[in-house]
Motif scaffolding. Structure first.
Motif, short mmCIF file in Angstrom:
data_model
loop_
_atom_site.label_atom_id
_atom_site.label_comp_id
_atom_site.label_asym_id
_atom_site.label_seq_id
_atom_site.Cartn_x
_atom_site.Cartn_y
_atom_site.Cartn_z
N TYR A 138 1.13 -1.29 -0.18
CA TYR A 138 0.32 0.10 -0.13
C TYR A 138 0.73 0.76 -0.11
O TYR A 138 0.57 2.30 -0.13
CB TYR A 138 -0.91 0.03 0.90
N SER A 139 2.05 1.45 0.17
CA SER A 139 2.77 2.19 0.62
C SER A 139 3.50 2.89 -1.18
O SER A 139 3.65 1.92 -2.44
CB SER A 139 4.37 2.23 1.32
N THR A 140 4.30 3.83 -1.18
CA THR A 140 4.38 4.76 -2.11
C THR A 140 5.59 4.35 -2.52
O THR A 140 5.87 4.30 -4.28
CB THR A 140 3.38 6.08 -3.05
N ASP A 141 5.93 4.06 -1.58
CA ASP A 141 7.40 4.42 -1.65
C ASP A 141 7.79 3.15 -0.50
O ASP A 141 7.32 2.49 0.27
CB ASP A 141 8.40 4.94 -0.79
N PRO A 142 8.63 2.12 -1.71
CA PRO A 142 8.84 0.37 -1.32
C PRO A 142 9.87 0.29 -0.13
O PRO A 142 9.82 -0.81 0.73
CB PRO A 142 9.18 -0.48 -2.41
N THR A 143 11.03 1.27 0.05
CA THR A 143 11.74 1.61 0.51
C THR A 143 11.70 0.97 2.40
O THR A 143 12.60 0.24 3.26
CB THR A 143 12.71 2.46 0.89
N LYS A 182 -3.82 3.70 4.64
CA LYS A 182 -2.48 4.19 2.78
C LYS A 182 -0.82 4.82 3.19
O LYS A 182 -1.67 5.28 4.62
CB LYS A 182 -3.99 4.66 2.15
N GLU A 183 -0.37 5.16 2.46
CA GLU A 183 0.91 5.41 3.28
C GLU A 183 1.05 6.53 2.28
O GLU A 183 0.73 6.61 0.61
CB GLU A 183 2.08 5.38 2.94
N PHE A 184 1.30 8.63 2.73
CA PHE A 184 1.22 9.29 1.58
C PHE A 184 3.03 9.59 1.83
O PHE A 184 3.81 9.44 2.32
CB PHE A 184 0.44 10.32 1.68
N GLN A 185 2.69 11.07 0.47
CA GLN A 185 4.47 11.91 0.21
C GLN A 185 4.47 12.35 1.80
O GLN A 185 5.70 12.31 2.20
CB GLN A 185 4.31 12.22 -0.96
N GLU A 186 3.83 12.83 2.45
CA GLU A 186 3.57 14.21 3.64
C GLU A 186 3.50 13.12 4.72
O GLU A 186 2.39 12.78 4.68
CB GLU A 186 3.12 15.15 3.27
N GLU A 187 3.17 14.48 5.62
CA GLU A 187 3.02 14.21 7.14
C GLU A 187 1.68 14.36 7.05
O GLU A 187 0.80 15.31 6.26
CB GLU A 187 3.67 14.16 8.35
N ALA A 188 0.84 13.46 7.78
CA ALA A 188 -0.78 13.82 8.25
C ALA A 188 -1.24 14.36 9.38
O ALA A 188 -0.75 13.60 10.60
CB ALA A 188 -1.30 12.59 7.96
N TYR A 189 -1.65 15.60 9.03
CA TYR A 189 -1.67 15.90 10.32
C TYR A 189 -3.30 16.04 11.04
O TYR A 189 -2.91 15.70 12.69
CB TYR A 189 -0.95 17.64 10.37
N SER A 190 -4.73 15.55 11.03
CA SER A 190 -5.53 15.77 11.15
C SER A 190 -6.53 14.71 10.49
O SER A 190 -5.68 14.78 8.76
CB SER A 190 -6.26 16.69 11.39
#
Length: 1139
Positions: A276-281, A374-382
């Motif tokens: 589910y991550s956009t970045d596999p590392t 799901k994981e995103f490129q930025e931090e989720a604040y709310s």
């Protein structure tokens, strides 16, 4: 991590929660489980660290014992271990003491303590020898020690030299062998505490060397030369077939034991990439912290530094023939960083969380399962869930995104330009949502996506918002100490409560939405209604940071900065009445009660989501006034549906084809099996017939053998009976003979006894006579000795008297001598003190000389070391030159034979040499010209550098003038503010005077109505006089005030003009500064370009010079090879000039 905590309780109408942690605990540091899997030890950090032992076979995990370090001040236990028989427990304390404590834990008795390391070398692991309760191992940075418990103390039984090695883990393989892993990717084998060999990680087979000294040298060199990118071995675990160890990030390697007492590297098991991550590392780069294996050695489990748990079936790895295996989640994936947002919905049992680990997760609080993430490129604040559970609102640093919750994905379908949204919430009807941007609250419509209202009023950041049940109001709190209640239709404030000394962190409506509950930094829980604080519940030293109210209205839950949860009755009590339980090891960020009042959900900075079940004192769930029906519909896009339908059709077609193929293959197999069955049945019938015939023949043979056996048995029985009779007769005769012998021996014994008795009587008579004679002799001797003793006593008394007189005389003589000696030594002491003072002065001078000489010696030593280094360098040069001389001599010996042939070539080389000399002359001339050209350019460069320096000084002066102008502007602004305040005061006075005039006019109007009644008119005029005649001075003052206002206006105009002139000057100076800066930049660019061109020319010239030098060197060598030529040595100094 997510834990479902179900042991909850209780009092009257108050609801409370049970936790396993202690009240003053700051978090759990380590775990240890006994070998029989019955007891669990948990270490907790705090002012005084403790270890709690739980009995896992008890239903509720009853606490057995709580262990402490006694009188020592210990803040944490880093690691622990049970003994193999589960009777003893060891605990390693943290720095700076690093003390190992040995308990008999069931009696809470400390048997022994020992310091294992110092503050610079932390300990990583402690363990018991699984084959010996009294032996244990400690490993860490530069630490590898074996201890044995004997005679009431822990004694170190091994002293390996491992100061330069950083051990991260170890495991026991046998009673004497320990394998340890290091931070440089090494596996070191210790036998009886001594380092024996190293397991090579590069090859498949573990190549080992037995020579200990060579191995130690290699290990030390490798540890010094190993780079920081080497894979760290952070965990190691032994099992029956060998051992498993972590090898770098996200990888576990299995080692199997060989017959040669060595270990062979087997398969690798890796953490799979996150689907589910956009970045596999990130998933693959996790570092493994710990490993454990099930008692039957079927399942291997690991924990990582990102708070994830993985497992693997070892039987599947053995069955699978692939080189690399993959771990699976033990239950589900968890958050690895602080959780920032929490939200629930009405129509589904879902919880949404957002975290700083860039992920958004959807949980089911009824099944305790992760539904979607799901994981995103930025931090989720709310995060905020729509009441239907089909949409989600997530705040990021750049935008606020509205997303669809699909069956297997979270997709964005609308973005809003709200940056850094820390708080967001849907209305209960789902038709609006509120989002916070700094100190402004934006309200948007879900249907049109338009910004309906902007609620402005907070001076600080907004920390909490909540909608009322009918969505007509919205309450907010902020860091500025304000709690505002807004009307969501008009955007106006309906009520407010401001307390600047408190920064609010959480706010909530009561169940009936009539009052507001707020918590903040002033350590109190406030109940606010109609702009007033109705009640305040004081707290302890820990501040409330979050608040949640049950929908039944009977209880209020608060979360604190230490991670505890408090359940408080509602209506609120006046004193500190609550039930508190430890929940998190970090500050609670959000908490919410589900709409059916069955669960309390809390999240914290420790990355945990805790689901608490709320029950009453009788153990039943709270009854809710609402009937909430959870729906099961989900969102699916049309493209996904079409793809799935297409996949279904293809799979159906594939299924039908496979069924046809299987049916055909089954028929073929049936035919083959039927034929095989016929063949086998024919074979088996033939074998049965042959076996039956064999059985009949065997029966006949058995009958014959039985008959023969019976006959032989009868013969043997008859023989045995005859032999018995013969033996009985022979033994009876022997018994008679032996009885006669016994009687004869008895008679002899009686005669011997009578003779010995007679001899004893005679011996006694002789002994009595000898005794009488001896007593008479010794009595005579005693009388003689007594007489001698009396004479000796008289002599001794006389000698004592004489000795006393001698002693008196000796004492008097000694006293005289002592007095003389005392006088002598006092004189000597005086002289020695004088000499001592002189010597002290001399020693001070000598110490100064000594320090100066020592400095000179140190300087000389440094010079000597430098000279030694130069000497070594020169010796190396001499050796290299000697080797060159030998090579040249060999070449000369070889060239002497070929000199005759080379004489002809010398003449040609001379001509070439002359030509090269001409070229050299030309090059020297060109070099001189180039030098002449570069010198003026360098002068220009120096001049331009000076110009740049001057311009920089001018810039500094301009900056200083700008700063002075800014200060003057700020002063003028302050003056303007003071003038504005005075203006406001004067305006207020004018308004007051106008009101007084209006009142006077109204009173006069009333008096006009009383013209026909003179008395009443007189009374009214007197009343007006008493009221307003005192203010006549104020009217006169008003004229004076008007003059003051005119002067003030003139001054204000003057100040405005000065400010405008200063602004114009500032603008002009800024323009001039920019122009000067642009000129300097242009000049710098041109200078840099010219410098680069000159450097290129210099490089080309240097390359040409190097080429000519190489050609000259070849000519020198050819000239040296001719020993008989005379012109060669004359030309050598010219070549040196070129160099």
């Amino acid at each position: 991590m997510v834990f479902a905590r179900i042991p909850f309780m209780f009092l009257m109408s108050v609801v409370s929660i049970v936790s396993t942690g202690s009240e003053k605990s700051q978090g759990m540091r380590a775990l240890a489980i006994s070998a029989n899997r019955r007891y669990l030890a948990v270490s907790e950090c705090g002012e005084k660290a403790t270890i709690t032992v739980f009995d896992l076979q008890h239903e509720q995990g009853r606490k057995r014992k709580v262990l402490t370090a006694g009188d020592m001040l210990v803040q944490e236990f880093v690691c622990m271990a049970f003994s193999p028989d589960s009777k003893y427990l060891i605990g390693q304390t943290g720095g700076p003491e690093w003390t190992l404590i040995f308990w008999l834990w069931e009696k809470q008795k400390v048997l022994a303590t020992v310091k294992t390391s110092n503050s610079n070398n932390p300990v990583a692991q402690v363990s018991f020898n699984p084959y010996n309760n009294m032996q244990l191992c400690v490993s860490g940075t530069g630490v590898f020690k074996l201890f044995r418990y004997s005679e009431g103390a822990l004694k170190q039984c091994s002293f390996p030299k491992v100061e330069s090695i950083n051990f991260l883990c170890h495991t026991w393989m046998t009673a004497e062998r320990v394998i340890a892993g290091t931070d440089t990717g090494r596996l070191l084998v210790f036998e009886s505490g001594d380092l024996r060999r190293e397991i090579n990680m590069a090859s498949k087979a573990g190549q080992e060397q037995s020579d200990r000294q060579v191995e130690m040298m290699k290990i030390r060199d490798a540890d010094m030369n190993e780079g920081p990118n080497a894979p760290r071995i952070t965990a190691i675990l032994s099992y029956s077939k060998g051992f498993a160890c972590s090898l770098g990030s996200g990888t576990v390697c299995l080692f199997e034991k060989n017959e040669e007492d060595s270990y062979r590297r087997g398969r690798e098991i890796r953490i799979p990439p996150d689907p589910y991550s956009t970045d596999p590392t990130p998933a693959e780069c996790q570092e493994i912290d710990t490993m454990c294996i099930s008692p039957a050695e079927e399942t291997l489990a690991i924990s990582t530094d990102r708070g994830q748990l993985y497992s693997l079936s070892l039987s599947s790895v053995e069955m699978n023939k692939e080189e690399h295996g993959h771990f699976e989640f033990l239950s589900q994936s968890f958050h690895s960083k602080s959780i920032t947002g929490l939200s629930v919905c009405i129509r589904k049992p879902l919880v949404a969380t957002s975290s700083l680990d860039h992920s958004v997760r959807i949980w089911n609080y009824e099944t305790k399962v992760l539904e979607l993430y799901k994981e995103f490129q930025e931090e989720a604040y709310s995060v905020a869930l729509h009441p239907t559970g089909l949409f989600i609102l997530v705040g990021f640093s750049d935008k606020l995104r509205l997303m669809n919750l699909l069956i297997d994905d979270i997709r964005t379908f609308k973005e809003f330009t709200v940056r850094g949204c820390r708080e967001c919430a849907f209305s209960h009807g789902g038709h609006m949502f509120a989002a916070v941007n700094g100190n402004v609250i934006h309200i948007y419509s879900i249907t049109s996506f338009e910004n309906i209202l902007n609620l402005k009023g907070h001076n600080g950041k907004v920390r909490g918002i909540e909608w009322s049940l009918d969505d007509s109001r919205l309450v907010s709190c902020g860091m500025d100490g304000a709690v505002y209640e807004w009307n969501t239709q008009t955007g106006k404030r309906e009520s407010e409560s401001v307390l600047k000394s408190c920064s609010y962190t959480g706010v909530a409506f009561s169940s009936d939405c009539k009052t507001i509950l707020a918590v903040g930094t002033d350590l109190t829980l406030k109940e606010i209604q109609d702009c007033q604080v109705l009640k305040e519940v004081p707290a302890d030293e820990v501040a409330h940071v979050a608040v949640a109210v049950s929908h039944s209205g009977r209880v209020v839950f608060t979360g604190t900065s230490s991670g505890t949860i408090r359940a408080i009755k509602y209506p609120l009590p006046m004193q500190k009445e609550w039930i508190m339980y430890q929940a998190h090891c970090g500050p609670i960020t959000k908490m919410v009660v589900t709409f059916d009042d069955q669960f309390l959900l809390t999240v914290s900075e420790d990355g945990c989501l805790l689901m608490w079940k709320i029950i009453d004192k009788e153990g039943r769930g709270l009854k809710s006034n609402r009937q909430i029906i959870h729906t099961e519909e989900i969102l699916v896009t049309k493209s996904d549906l079409e793809e799935k339908n297409q996949n279904m059709l293809e799979l159906k077609m594939r299924l039908e084809e496979l069924q046809m193929e299987n049916e055909y293959q089954l028929r073929l197999k049936d035919m083959n099996y039927n034929e095989k069955m016929k063949d086998l049945s024919y074979k088996f019938t033939q074998q049965i017939e042959s076996l039956t015939t064999m059985q009949q023949t065997m029966k006949t043979e058995m009958e014959k053998q039985e008959r023969e056996h019976q006959e032989s048995f009868a013969e043997v029985a008859a023989k045995h009976a005859k032999e018995l009779k013969d033996l009985e007769l022979s033994y009876s005769q022997k018994l008679i003979v032996e009885h006669e012998r016994y009687q004869d021996l008895q008679h002899k014994h009686q005669k011997m006894q009578e003779d010995y008795e007679k001899q004893l009587e005679a011996a006694e008579e002789s002994r009595t006579q000898a005794l009488e004679e001896q007593t008479q002799l010794y009595e005579a001797k005693l009388q003689e000795k007594t007489q001698l003793l009396a004479q000796c006593q008289e002599d001794t008394q006389q000698q004592i008297v004489e000795f006393k007189e001698i002693i008196k005389q000796v004492e008097e003589d000694e006293e005289r001598k002592m007095h003389d000696l005392q006088i002598k030594y006092e004189k000597k002491l005086h002289t020695e003190k004088e000499t001592n003072t002189n010597l002290k002065g001399e020693t001070g001078i000598m110490t100064q000389k000594f320090y100066s000489l020592q400095r000179q010696i140190d300087e000389r030593c440094v010079e000597i070391n430098k000279l030694k280094q130069e000497r070594q360098r020169l010796l190396g040069l001499v050796r290299s030159l000697e080797s060159d001389i030998e090579d040249l001599k060999r070449q000369i010996s070889g060239h002497e034979k070929t000199n005759q042939d080379k004489d002809k070539t010398i003449s040609s080389l001379k001509k070439k040499n002359q030509e090269l000399e001409k070229l050299k002359f030309v090059l020297d001339f060109q070099l001189n010209e180039l030098k002449k050209q570069t010198e003026p350019q360098q002068d220009d460069i120096n001049e331009k550098k000076e110009r740049i320096h001057q311009l920089q000084e001018e810039l500094v002066q301009i900056d200083k003038s700008n700063t002075q102008l800014k200060f003057t502007v700020s002063d003028l602004r302050l003056k303007l503010r003071t003038r504005d305040k005075e203006m406001h005061k004067e305006m207020q006075k004018v308004k007051d005077l106008e009101t007084h005039l209006q009142r006077l006019k109204s009173d006069l109007h009333n008096c006009v109505g009383l013209i026909q009644e003179p008395r009443r008119l007189k009374d009214a005029v007197q009343m007006i006089y008493t009221r307003y005649v005192a203010q006549s001075d104020g009217v006169e003052k008003n004229s004076v005030d008007e003059d003051i206002q005119r002067a003030f206006c003139h001054q204000r105009d003057h100040l405005e003009k000065t400010v405008n002139s200063l602004k114009t000057r500032l603008a002009k100076s800024a323009e001039e500064h920019d122009k000067v800066y642009v000129k300097i930049m242009k000049e710098n660019v041109t200078l840099i370009a010219e410098i680069n061109d000159l450097r290129k020319e210099l490089r080309s010239v240097r390359t040409q010079v190097k080429e000519y030098k190489g050609q000259l060197a070849t000519l020198k060598k050819s000239n040296k090879s001719r020993p008989n030529s005379e012109e060669g040595p004359k030309k050598e100094p010219k070549h040196e000039d070129v160099h």
